[in-house]
Design a protein around this motif. Structure first.
Motif, PDB file in Angstrom:
ATOM      1  N   ASN A 159       0.702  -1.206  -0.053  1.00  0.00           N
ATOM      2  CA  ASN A 159      -0.100  -0.135  -0.049  1.00  0.00           C
ATOM      3  C   ASN A 159       0.722   1.331   0.156  1.00  0.00           C
ATOM      4  N   GLN A 160       2.170   1.101   0.247  1.00  0.00           N
ATOM      5  CA  GLN A 160       2.940   2.375   0.663  1.00  0.00           C
ATOM      6  C   GLN A 160       2.836   3.174  -0.826  1.00  0.00           C
TER       7      GLN A 160
ATOM      8  N   GLY B 277       1.296   4.684   8.871  1.00  0.00           N
ATOM      9  CA  GLY B 277       0.200   5.109   8.175  1.00  0.00           C
ATOM     10  C   GLY B 277       0.291   4.524   6.677  1.00  0.00           C
ATOM     11  N   ASP B 278       1.423   4.575   6.368  1.00  0.00           N
ATOM     12  CA  ASP B 278       1.536   4.393   4.927  1.00  0.00           C
ATOM     13  C   ASP B 278       1.167   2.749   4.455  1.00  0.00           C
ATOM     14  N   LYS B 279       0.955   2.017   5.405  1.00  0.00           N
ATOM     15  CA  LYS B 279       0.400   0.573   5.027  1.00  0.00           C
ATOM     16  C   LYS B 279      -1.009   0.473   4.832  1.00  0.00           C
ATOM     17  N   ALA B 280      -1.776   1.565   5.136  1.00  0.00           N
ATOM     18  CA  ALA B 280      -3.087   1.849   5.376  1.00  0.00           C
ATOM     19  C   ALA B 280      -3.640   2.096   3.728  1.00  0.00           C
ATOM     20  N   LEU B 281      -4.896   1.868   3.151  1.00  0.00           N
ATOM     21  CA  LEU B 281      -5.349   2.466   2.261  1.00  0.00           C
ATOM     22  C   LEU B 281      -5.938   3.906   2.469  1.00  0.00           C
ATOM     23  N   GLN B 282      -6.275   3.976   3.716  1.00  0.00           N
ATOM     24  CA  GLN B 282      -6.887   5.484   4.090  1.00  0.00           C
ATOM     25  C   GLN B 282      -5.475   6.190   4.270  1.00  0.00           C
ATOM     26  N   CYS B 283      -5.720   7.508   4.135  1.00  0.00           N
ATOM     27  CA  CYS B 283      -4.756   8.439   4.746  1.00  0.00           C
ATOM     28  C   CYS B 283      -5.118   8.782   6.012  1.00  0.00           C
ATOM     29  N   GLY B 284      -5.898   9.628   6.293  1.00  0.00           N
ATOM     30  CA  GLY B 284      -6.391   9.872   7.576  1.00  0.00           C
ATOM     31  C   GLY B 284      -7.080   8.612   8.156  1.00  0.00           C
TER      32      GLY B 284
END
Lengths: 466, 466
Positions: free
Chosen positions: B300-301, B321-328
């Motif tokens: 996801n990064q 955070g960069d492993k998420a699809l979401q940003c916030g």
């Protein structure tokens, strides 16, 4: 209940302190220190309520005071009392947005609020559809998903193997979530073409099926607005779904003074707008608005019979959950709705105008000040003010590689010092060929001219020896 | 602050009433009635704080009391005081999970809590990775996304056009989110093959690339557990990513008495586990656990330089955070962490064992009672008890189409009456060739044997004339 009241007392103290300028924004500890500072582990045996209260106090001691008037680190800052109260009510109601059956009021408020937001976008009578989603990245992904479905509805059943290769376009400084979305949806990041608007979309000559164009209203770093009218013309000509990522800039629709920056948004097919950014609604609150009604439903519905029974005794059009990718969905609307009731549109307008005025104040103060260089020319379009602080030792240097490599290190060191002193927080980043610069943003209505003055003094205090 | 305290007083009253059996679960109004009952519209001008308090009271008046001991409608019920306090603290802290910089404590607590959950899954030393995501559907979609990336990492850049056609498998009564995920990711719902386990995965002979198999630990309607050991063997043989959707059943890992139902889960590549269901954590709290570390990050990064600066002064591995699809990303961990501290693992175990015991009590009471037919044979594996109530007028009828079509209407009418009286709420649905039946589930530790007795009496009271 006395336990809950005890926690509330702790929280009220915290909230009061958040607004007190003599309090630190952050009591910074490195991760390993913080891990050792307290026993955070989970155990077999319960703790007492006294210990639970201590856990709460300790957690807040090390938390960032995101409501502090000198916290400028993110696009979401500030702490609105009505928004906080509304979030507390949402927690106490503890329900899920999938059906009217279990969220009657919240489903209606989502309906009322999304329609109002679509009216402000400029769609006739607030027509269309929408949803509150967990953040702007997911809202943007929704838009891409729906655009693909609109062009090739068979993709839902048959997958990407059954449709032509797709290409999506986005402007140069758009948010990374457009690429994240393309990776997830199986379009691939290589098929997201970054377009420079001045090149008149030359890349639109791509042979792949053009399914989606994401324009940005308020870029993350510069706060720039793409020319939406010109983009709407292009999208019309090439029959491309026009999405406007107004996660950051959408809030300006509340301002009679600034909303012209989004002129053309009314021609978009979909719009992302995050009230948790410029409007100061507590995290998270992001809306995706879609002009064509029913499309979200067709795109995402799976007709789960255990939720969306067709023989219920009420109007099933209020069971809106099947238009979401999520099954369970948090109630994000209530805090926006209640704040809107408390402020009125005019109240949001006043706080947004104030933040933009503060950004202009900062810009005017530093644009010709010794030791500052602006990253882009002209007044900021949003509250983003991007600048380098040049320490005295660099001021007389020639503009060469050595200066660049020294300048690159200035912002990170000042930022680290800000965090260690806990006095303020501002973000920095490199961008393209530009080395690390500060990106100041203002979304907290508690900030004042004095806080801007403080920030300038503080940067100079912390950076003069570099 | 006095406004916040006023809202808290309203909320505390509401919470107390939620547990009072003499209070209605719901004060039901049809959507159009509810729209007219009050002025919910958003206006230009602000309201007074008095009016805001009235908005809060009115919203709560029409809300469902999801903490009520007789609210059995969803998998998520109940209202835990420590969980509620933790959610209130989360709102006051109002931050975002993307970096350690702005969520130092919460990032560490996510790390500690996910590691503990992975230990309970049975991965050595709690190894692996994970994330709290906005609900089980998104967690399941993450798993599919990561499985695809593991098999064909080029899909991230090149898209589905560059890789073979994929097929995903899932068991017969799996959650609809597996199909939603496949539609979104561009795999297509036709390529999700529902497998009957007794057919020994005959469909695994498909020619397409087999990227993913989702087994279910606790199906939504029946609460059934797939045979995870047998599935692990198959996945090993065919080299398929094994995902366990334990959104509903994962909580049983907290119980020494019941965790055998998930035997084999330790061989999964990924697990969805929603503490907001069986563990009674306030909505939303869903974890995706992944056995291989680093995969989520690679998948996801996007390296956004304005968030994940590489020259920060602290250990960057905590910028998750960069492993998420979401940003916030909303802070969902704190309520689980604080509840775990307050109850200990043994406290969760006791409340889960109690809910399962209540389900067995219900099953024993109705399995041979006149007027009831069980939908499936044998004791419930989870707290799902599925049954038809047969009104007296149908009891002597032959089992023919007319009886079916009359029986189909029984549960919806009883349910509608429950809501109109506001006395209790239970879900119903058809499934396959089975007409509408009640699905009773128990996840609220406030429920007692008397509440189960009440439910039976109430169904009979409301259904006897049908």
């Amino acid at each position: 209940m006395s336990f809950l009241q005890d926690v509330v007392d702790i929280l009220l103290q915290y909230v009061v302190k958040s607004f007190d300028r003599s309090t630190k924004v952050i009591d910074f500890h490195y991760p390993n220190e913080l891990l050792q500072e307290y026993n955070w582990e989970l155990a077999d045996q319960p703790q007492t309520l006294e210990e639970i209260l201590l856990n709460c106090r300790t957690t807040l001691k090390y938390a960032i005071k995101t409501g502090h008037p000198r916290y400028f680190n993110q696009l979401s800052t500030g702490l609105d009392m009505v928004g906080l109260a509304a979030d507390w009510l949402t927690s106490a109601a503890n329900t899920n947005m999938f059906t009217y059956e279990i969220a009657p009021v919240f489903v209606l408020l989502e309906y009322v609020t999304l329609r109002k937001m679509r009216e402000m976008v400029g769609w006739p009578g607030g027509c269309g559809d929408g949803i509150f989603s967990p953040g702007g990245a997911i809202s943007n992904m929704y838009a891409m998903l729906i655009a693909r479905f609109k062009m090739f509805p068979e993709v839902k059943e048959k997958g990407m193997a059954a449709i032509p290769r797709l290409v999506a376009f986005t402007s140069e400084h758009s948010h990374f979530s457009v690429k994240k979305g393309a990776a997830a949806l199986g379009i691939g990041t290589d098929s997201v073409i970054l377009i420079r608007l001045q090149e008149e979309f030359g890349l639109l000559r791509s042979d792949f099926a053009k399914c989606f164009l994401s324009a940005t209203a308020g870029t993350t770093v510069y706060g720039a607005f793409d020319p939406l009218i010109a983009i709407a013309d292009i999208c019309k000509k090439y029959k491309i779904w026009m999405h406007v990522d107004g996660a950051w800039g959408g809030g300006l629709l509340m301002s009679r003074k600034h909303k012209w920056k989004l002129n053309g948004v009314e021609r978009a097919n979909s719009v992302t707008w995050n009230p948790h950014k410029m409007m100061g609604v507590p995290l998270q609150c992001s809306a995706l608005l879609v002009r064509e009604e029913g499309l979200m439903q067709s795109c995402n519905q799976m007709h789960a019979s255990y939720l969306f029974q067709q023989d219920k005794h009420y109007d099933l059009s209020y069971d809106t959950g099947d238009k979401a990718l999520q099954c369970g969905r948090h109630v994000d609307v209530f805090k926006l709705w209640l704040m809107w009731r408390a402020k009125g549109t005019t109240g949001f307008e006043a706080q947004i105008d104030k933040c933009l005025e503060l950004a202009e104040y900062l810009y005017n103060k530093i644009k010709n000040r010794e030791g500052y260089e602006m990253v882009f020319d002209g007044k900021p379009q949003h509250t983003n003010v991007c600048f380098w602080y040049i320490p005295p030792s660099l001021r007389s240097m020639e503009d060469n590689e050595e200066r660049m490599s020294r300048l690159m290190k200035v912002a990170p060191v000042i930022k680290a010092r800000m965090m260690e002193y806990g006095t303020t927080m501002v973000s920095y980043q490199p961008l393209g060929d530009k080395v690390n610069f500060f990106r100041m943003v203002i979304s907290n209505p508690a900030a004042t001219h004095q806080d801007i003055d403080f920030l300038i003094d503080e940067i100079e205090r912390l950076g003069q020896d570099l």
